[in-house]
Design a protein around this motif. Structure first.
Motif, mmCIF file in Angstrom:
data_model
loop_
_atom_site.group_PDB
_atom_site.id
_atom_site.type_symbol
_atom_site.label_atom_id
_atom_site.label_comp_id
_atom_site.label_asym_id
_atom_site.label_seq_id
_atom_site.Cartn_x
_atom_site.Cartn_y
_atom_site.Cartn_z
ATOM 1 N N ALA A 1 -4.329 -2.523 -0.355
ATOM 2 C CA ALA A 1 -3.668 -3.805 -0.575
ATOM 3 C C ALA A 1 -4.343 -4.861 0.284
ATOM 4 O O ALA A 1 -4.707 -4.599 1.431
ATOM 5 C CB ALA A 1 -2.181 -3.719 -0.234
ATOM 6 N N ARG B 1 -4.734 4.115 -1.655
ATOM 7 C CA ARG B 1 -4.011 2.875 -1.907
ATOM 8 C C ARG B 1 -4.666 1.780 -1.061
ATOM 9 O O ARG B 1 -4.955 1.986 0.126
ATOM 10 C CB ARG B 1 -2.538 2.991 -1.534
ATOM 11 C CG ARG B 1 -1.751 3.993 -2.363
ATOM 12 C CD ARG B 1 -1.597 3.561 -3.811
ATOM 13 N NE ARG B 1 -0.791 4.508 -4.571
ATOM 14 C CZ ARG B 1 -1.265 5.583 -5.192
ATOM 15 N NH1 ARG B 1 -2.573 5.844 -5.135
ATOM 16 N NH2 ARG B 1 -0.470 6.386 -5.855
ATOM 17 N N ALA C 1 0.824 -1.208 0.000
ATOM 18 C CA ALA C 1 0.000 0.000 0.000
ATOM 19 C C ALA C 1 0.860 1.261 0.000
ATOM 20 O O ALA C 1 0.473 2.284 -0.583
ATOM 21 C CB ALA C 1 -0.928 -0.009 1.210
ATOM 22 N N GLU D 1 -8.593 1.268 -7.290
ATOM 23 C CA GLU D 1 -8.361 2.446 -6.447
ATOM 24 C C GLU D 1 -8.829 3.720 -7.144
ATOM 25 O O GLU D 1 -9.390 4.623 -6.524
ATOM 26 C CB GLU D 1 -6.879 2.538 -6.101
ATOM 27 C CG GLU D 1 -6.357 1.354 -5.302
ATOM 28 C CD GLU D 1 -4.845 1.268 -5.265
ATOM 29 O OE1 GLU D 1 -4.334 0.423 -4.524
ATOM 30 O OE2 GLU D 1 -4.165 2.044 -5.982
ATOM 31 N N ARG E 1 -2.937 -5.857 -5.120
ATOM 32 C CA ARG E 1 -3.329 -4.481 -5.418
ATOM 33 C C ARG E 1 -3.897 -4.400 -6.821
ATOM 34 O O ARG E 1 -3.522 -5.180 -7.697
ATOM 35 C CB ARG E 1 -2.128 -3.525 -5.331
ATOM 36 C CG ARG E 1 -1.941 -2.846 -3.984
ATOM 37 C CD ARG E 1 -1.006 -1.660 -4.121
ATOM 38 N NE ARG E 1 -1.605 -0.575 -4.886
ATOM 39 C CZ ARG E 1 -0.909 0.376 -5.508
ATOM 40 N NH1 ARG E 1 0.417 0.369 -5.472
ATOM 41 N NH2 ARG E 1 -1.525 1.333 -6.182
#
Length: 348
Positions: free
Chosen positions: A278, A276, A188, A293, A288
């Motif tokens: 993850a 971000r 992230a 995002e 990811r």
């Protein structure tokens, strides 16, 4: 445990040389060892059988320092505990500190190193049981497949994303998950891994360090033979005010994630300016998806706007029976973690 030889180099290039010497190459393989919190267990179970251990604890890789772009360099041999409690990490990267402290136990965090954390191997039951077929442990014998006991077996902890059910020969079958908490936060934060090898130094973005099983499920990462991780570089601080690491597990401590979510948000009022996300516990590597995002950028932080992000992140998720519940669990966890990072709901 099988017999092995031992070396203790005093500098990085000597350590690299130990892994590429004729003596090491002629043995059953050489392995670096630092804290040993995972490797020793694997050796005791006869999953790993290195013919040579290269003890790197005396290498000069034990500091945390600021770097030119405003970020931090975490040396590979700094313990997880010292990293989590370092004042600059707590102040500038609270997401990383929070994530490390959600993993393992205090005793293990005191021993485990930053570099070693990146090399944790899966906790798949079939990987640890040498009587069972496992393409990650033994990807093929006598030009034939080994198999994956988890796909048709008990697979509650296994992957739902990035899996490979294999080609006709079955050699790429693997639904193992990667167990690290720390690496999820590093993904992230878009950390960069510094490595040194026979051909010198290079850097690897964290998203390219770990790999999906593909045709080589036995390979967990993209390191070349003889390379050693020397440090982890964190970029200039972000997500200090709005972050969350949500770890869902079978008990409150000392357990690996069924699903985990690391979130960092940059907010302007109630509008998301950058994000971000993850995921851990769902794939062969921290998961990811930048296009997911991007769906939230410029949007108000609401559960209604979080749902399409979760849908996109989990696109293509596949359950294998016992672990199918993870798909819905991960969807709810993403929405909850985003809400907690945006301070829409309490974190307790």
């Amino acid at each position: 445990m099988h017999p092995f030889s031992y070396a203790r180099p005093s500098d990085v290039m000597e350590a690299v040389g130990e892994l590429t010497t004729e003596k090491s190459l002629d043995s059953a393989g050489a392995k670096f060892i630092a804290g040993g919190t995972n490797l020793i267990d694997l050796m005791k179970e006869n999953v790993e059988r290195p013919g040579r251990l290269v003890d790197i604890n005396h290498l000069p890789l034990n500091t945390i320092e600021e770097i030119e772009d405003g970020g931090l360099r975490l040396d590979a041999l700094v313990s997880n505990a010292d990293t989590a409690y370092h004042p600059l990490v707590e102040q500038r990267y609270p997401l990383l500190s929070q994530t490390i402290l959600a993993g393992a136990s205090p005793q293990l965090r005191n021993m485990a190193t930053n570099g070693g954390n990146l090399f944790q191997r899966t906790r798949c039951y079939y990987f640890y049981d040498t009587a069972m077929p496992c393409n990650k442990r033994e990807p093929g014998q006598n030009a034939g497949p080994s198999g994956c006991g988890a796909i048709g077996g008990y697979n509650r902890i296994h992957a739902i994303l990035g899996t490979t059910e294999g080609t006709e020969d079955g050699q790429s079958q693997c639904i193992a998950t990667y167990p690290s908490d720390m690496a999820v936060a590093l993904a992230a934060l878009e950390a960069v891994i510094r490595v040194t090898g026979p051909n010198g130094e290079r850097t690897i973005p964290i998203g390219e360090f770990h790999r999906l099983p593909g045709q080589e499920p036995q390979r967990d990462n993209t390191l070349e033979p003889g390379e050693i991780v020397t440090a982890i570089d964190l970029p200039a601080p972000r997500f200090v005010d709005n972050h969350m690491y949500l770890k869902l597990r079978d008990r409150a401590s000392y357990a690996f994630a069924l699903v985990s979510v690391a979130v960092g948000l940059e907010m302007e009022g109630d509008v998301v300016k950058d994000v971000r996300i993850a995921l851990g516990g769902v794939a062969h590597k921290p998961w990811r998806k930048p296009e997911a995002e991007a769906l939230l950028v410029g949007k108000t932080a609401t559960k209604e706007n979080f749902r399409p992000v979760a849908d996109s992140l989990l696109e293509g998720a596949v359950g294998y029976g016992h672990n199918t519940f993870k798909i819905e669990l991960a969807h709810r966890a993403i929405i909850r973690a985003l809400g907690q990072a945006a301070k829409l709901e309490p974190t307790a």
